[in-house]
Every structure is written in C-alpha cells, then in structure tokens.
Scaffold this motif. Structure first.
Motif, PDB file in Angstrom:
ATOM      1  N   VAL A 168       0.646  -1.251  -0.191  1.00 35.72           N
ATOM      2  CA  VAL A 168       0.170   0.005   0.268  1.00 35.72           C
ATOM      3  C   VAL A 168       1.082   1.643   0.028  1.00 35.72           C
ATOM      4  N   LEU A 169       1.408   1.484   1.271  1.00 34.90           N
ATOM      5  CA  LEU A 169       2.506   2.479   0.784  1.00 34.90           C
ATOM      6  C   LEU A 169       3.273   2.840  -0.537  1.00 34.90           C
ATOM      7  N   HIS A 170       4.006   1.088  -0.955  1.00 34.18           N
ATOM      8  CA  HIS A 170       4.184   1.709  -2.377  1.00 34.18           C
ATOM      9  C   HIS A 170       3.443   2.186  -3.298  1.00 34.18           C
ATOM     10  N   THR A 171       2.882   1.440  -3.593  1.00 31.55           N
ATOM     11  CA  THR A 171       1.967   2.158  -4.480  1.00 31.55           C
ATOM     12  C   THR A 171       0.920   3.447  -4.376  1.00 31.55           C
ATOM     13  N   MET A 172       1.067   3.947  -3.544  1.00 35.42           N
ATOM     14  CA  MET A 172       0.822   5.207  -2.753  1.00 35.42           C
ATOM     15  C   MET A 172       1.482   6.213  -3.199  1.00 35.42           C
ATOM     16  N   LEU A 173       2.890   6.528  -3.015  1.00 37.90           N
ATOM     17  CA  LEU A 173       4.684   6.829  -3.751  1.00 37.90           C
ATOM     18  C   LEU A 173       3.886   6.755  -5.371  1.00 37.90           C
ATOM     19  N   ALA A 174       3.924   5.254  -6.120  1.00 34.22           N
ATOM     20  CA  ALA A 174       3.943   5.322  -7.169  1.00 34.22           C
ATOM     21  C   ALA A 174       2.519   6.525  -7.782  1.00 34.22           C
ATOM     22  N   LYS A 175       1.432   6.018  -6.878  1.00 34.96           N
ATOM     23  CA  LYS A 175       0.854   6.805  -8.321  1.00 34.96           C
ATOM     24  C   LYS A 175       0.826   8.901  -8.241  1.00 34.96           C
ATOM     25  N   LEU A 176       1.575   9.084  -6.784  1.00 35.78           N
ATOM     26  CA  LEU A 176       1.848  10.617  -7.027  1.00 35.78           C
ATOM     27  C   LEU A 176       3.160  10.695  -7.352  1.00 35.78           C
ATOM     28  N   GLY A 177       3.754   9.593  -8.243  1.00 37.37           N
ATOM     29  CA  GLY A 177       5.192   9.922  -8.836  1.00 37.37           C
ATOM     30  C   GLY A 177       6.479  10.551  -7.525  1.00 37.37           C
ATOM     31  N   LYS A 178       6.143   9.525  -6.382  1.00 38.89           N
ATOM     32  CA  LYS A 178       6.987  10.035  -5.060  1.00 38.89           C
ATOM     33  C   LYS A 178       8.127   8.858  -4.979  1.00 38.89           C
ATOM     34  N   ARG A 234       3.046  10.454   7.174  1.00 38.12           N
ATOM     35  CA  ARG A 234       3.269  12.535   6.167  1.00 38.12           C
ATOM     36  C   ARG A 234       4.568  11.592   5.356  1.00 38.12           C
ATOM     37  N   VAL A 235       4.141  12.533   4.002  1.00 44.31           N
ATOM     38  CA  VAL A 235       4.923  12.552   2.625  1.00 44.31           C
ATOM     39  C   VAL A 235       5.347  13.980   2.613  1.00 44.31           C
ATOM     40  N   PRO A 236       7.243  14.614   3.147  1.00 42.51           N
ATOM     41  CA  PRO A 236       7.462  15.739   2.657  1.00 42.51           C
ATOM     42  C   PRO A 236       6.920  16.278   1.507  1.00 42.51           C
ATOM     43  N   GLY A 237       6.452  17.284   1.400  1.00 43.04           N
ATOM     44  CA  GLY A 237       6.328  18.006   0.217  1.00 43.04           C
ATOM     45  C   GLY A 237       4.752  17.606  -0.025  1.00 43.04           C
ATOM     46  N   VAL A 238       4.013  16.329   0.174  1.00 43.59           N
ATOM     47  CA  VAL A 238       3.008  15.904  -0.113  1.00 43.59           C
ATOM     48  C   VAL A 238       1.773  16.264   0.477  1.00 43.59           C
ATOM     49  N   PRO A 239       0.832  17.259   0.205  1.00 49.18           N
ATOM     50  CA  PRO A 239      -0.561  17.323   1.576  1.00 49.18           C
ATOM     51  C   PRO A 239      -0.977  16.724   1.597  1.00 49.18           C
ATOM     52  N   ALA A 240      -1.201  15.622   2.922  1.00 46.67           N
ATOM     53  CA  ALA A 240      -2.399  14.864   3.877  1.00 46.67           C
ATOM     54  C   ALA A 240      -3.544  15.008   2.617  1.00 46.67           C
ATOM     55  N   PRO A 241      -4.671  15.714   2.047  1.00 47.33           N
ATOM     56  CA  PRO A 241      -5.369  15.538   1.910  1.00 47.33           C
ATOM     57  C   PRO A 241      -4.983  14.521   0.276  1.00 47.33           C
ATOM     58  N   LEU A 242      -4.206  14.715  -0.483  1.00 44.58           N
ATOM     59  CA  LEU A 242      -3.424  13.753  -1.590  1.00 44.58           C
ATOM     60  C   LEU A 242      -3.370  12.417  -1.530  1.00 44.58           C
ATOM     61  N   LEU A 243      -2.429  11.846   0.011  1.00 45.47           N
ATOM     62  CA  LEU A 243      -2.050  11.168   0.232  1.00 45.47           C
ATOM     63  C   LEU A 243      -3.327  10.433   0.338  1.00 45.47           C
ATOM     64  N   ARG A 244      -4.615  10.875   1.722  1.00 45.20           N
ATOM     65  CA  ARG A 244      -5.514  10.134   1.336  1.00 45.20           C
ATOM     66  C   ARG A 244      -6.441  10.025   0.594  1.00 45.20           C
ATOM     67  N   ASP A 245      -6.248  10.727  -0.763  1.00 43.07           N
ATOM     68  CA  ASP A 245      -7.271   9.970  -1.901  1.00 43.07           C
ATOM     69  C   ASP A 245      -6.055   9.538  -2.300  1.00 43.07           C
ATOM     70  N   ALA A 246      -5.170   8.861  -2.669  1.00 38.06           N
ATOM     71  CA  ALA A 246      -4.484   7.863  -3.007  1.00 38.06           C
ATOM     72  C   ALA A 246      -4.659   6.886  -2.274  1.00 38.06           C
ATOM     73  N   ALA A 247      -4.480   6.964  -0.859  1.00 40.57           N
ATOM     74  CA  ALA A 247      -4.960   5.913  -0.524  1.00 40.57           C
ATOM     75  C   ALA A 247      -6.144   5.780  -0.580  1.00 40.57           C
ATOM     76  N   LYS A 248      -7.598   6.210  -0.658  1.00 43.00           N
ATOM     77  CA  LYS A 248      -8.402   5.139  -1.205  1.00 43.00           C
ATOM     78  C   LYS A 248      -8.476   5.118  -1.966  1.00 43.00           C
ATOM     79  N   SER A 249      -7.621   4.926  -3.329  1.00 40.93           N
ATOM     80  CA  SER A 249      -8.125   5.151  -4.384  1.00 40.93           C
ATOM     81  C   SER A 249      -7.737   3.590  -4.524  1.00 40.93           C
ATOM     82  N   LEU A 250      -7.032   3.091  -4.155  1.00 36.27           N
ATOM     83  CA  LEU A 250      -6.856   1.418  -3.475  1.00 36.27           C
ATOM     84  C   LEU A 250      -7.411   0.532  -3.489  1.00 36.27           C
ATOM     85  N   ALA A 251      -8.482   0.853  -2.654  1.00 35.99           N
ATOM     86  CA  ALA A 251      -9.403   0.415  -1.939  1.00 35.99           C
ATOM     87  C   ALA A 251      -9.391  -0.737  -1.620  1.00 35.99           C
TER      88      ALA A 251
END
Length: 223
Positions: A107-117, A160-177
């Motif tokens: 989940v962590l790895h895919t969240m970052l991949a979705k964000l290009g981070k 947290r991911v430095p430089g990434v807004p928490a709402p964006l992290l939340r949305d990336a995580a939600k998209s994984l279901a």
C-alpha cells in the motif's frame, strides 16, 4: 512604508489556481494499481535473483531514524528486509516488535507510485502498537486510538510524506480500496491499514468537545 494587500479578486484567482492544480494532481495517479499478491519464500533457494524491485524509504523524524530497503522482488517478499521493517516499525513506547502484514508495504509503495514520488521518504508517526500502549493512549483521551485498532494487529501505519499534502495522500490511499484510510487535518497526517475497507476524518476539536460534553452530562446526572 505601505504594504500592498491583494484585492479580493486577486485572492480568488490565486485560490482557483491552487484548487485547479490540486484537482489536476488528484487525477494524475489513477492508472497505478497495487501489485499482485506477494509470496513468502520457504527457503533461501526460493529468493529471486532478478525482477521488479519494490523499495521503501522510511524515516521517523522525531528520532532521526531512517531505513532504505528493497522489501520485495517480483512476487516474492524478502525476509531479511521484512525483519528490518518490523523492527523499524516497532512500538516506540515499549520497543515491542511484531510481524507487520507485508501488504501494508505494498500500500505504501503504490501510494508513492501513484503520486510519482517513488524516491520520497515516508515519515512514520506510528506503526505497530502493543495492547498496552493502545490502552494507555485511549485512557489519555488525547488521540483517536480505537479499542480494536489495526495498529495492534500490525496492519496499520500513520504517516506523512514531506512535500505532499495530506488530502492528496488520503485520496491516493482511498483509490486503492485496500483497507482503512483515516485523515487527520489537525496533524496533517494519514492513517492507512489493510483491514476492512472504510474511511474517516478525525477532528480533534470535535472529539474534545464531545468528551467535555459527556463529562458535563455525567456531572449533571450525578447532581
């Protein structure tokens, strides 16, 4: 010397630009999917020699601890890396270590991949939490620790991911279901787990207000 104050229209234009940029970023990660279910090797002979490498960089900014590991190659989780991650994500209150569900790392790895981070470090606020620590946090009334927290099951991370807004992290995580996703605006961090799929937003002020209200109600009943 005077200070120039932006007009209302200028402020509105700036707000619209930021909103448009945020929405564009939020739609940029929909094409990245979780990897297929991984395997735990039975022996050293089963370890892969090549394949797609899954790397995680984790930090604990309050202790300056850091770890950088390839936890999975292809469909196989790397036992040595998992042991390092288990220790890194130990209960910081009593140092108890547990076996973290490896799907949590996917989940962590895919969240970052979705964000290009992919190369960004993840700032860990909480990993595994012992029953003792969870009970202590619940009694303190200062956190949203659930009675049957996924942190106790070693399936949850607050981050947290430095430089990434928490709402964006939340949305990336939600998209994984893939499990639970909690958003904490006051602390600007996100909870992810691989338990049942659900989501919530925790407002500390609202929780404190409910807590104070319940205390007043108990005093009134005693009166």
């Amino acid at each position: 010397m005077g200070v120039a104050v932006p007009s209302a229209s200028a402020r509105n234009r700036s707000t619209r630009r930021h909103t448009t940029k945020f929405r564009a970023m939020a739609h940029a990660f929909v094409d990245v999917a979780l990897p297929a279910a991984g395997l735990l090797p039975e022996s050293e002979a089963d370890l892969p020699v090549d394949g797609l490498k899954y790397e995680l960089k984790l930090v604990r900014s309050h202790t300056d601890d850091a770890i950088d590991v390839v936890y999975r190659i292809g469909d196989v989780y790397m036992p040595g890396a998992l042991m390092e991650l288990n220790h890194f994500l130990r209960d910081s209150h009593n140092q108890e270590v547990s076996f973290i569900d490896p799907r949590t790392f996917d989940v962590l790895h895919t969240m970052l991949a979705k964000l290009g981070k992919n190369d960004s470090p993840i700032d860990i606020l909480s990993g595994f939490r012992s029953q003792e620590t969870n009970d202590m946090l619940r009694q303190s009334g200062t956190t949203n620790a659930a009675e049957h927290s996924q942190h106790i099951e070693a399936t949850a991370i607050d981050l947290r991911v430095p430089g990434v807004p928490a709402p964006l992290l939340r949305d990336a995580a939600k998209s994984l279901a893939m499990g639970g996703v909690g958003y904490y605006p006051a602390g600007q961090f996100v909870h992810v787990d691989v338990g049942p799929v659900r989501e919530w937003t925790f407002s500390g002020h609202a929780a404190r207000a409910r807590h104070k209200g319940s205390r007043r109600s108990r005093r009134n009943r005693r009166a």
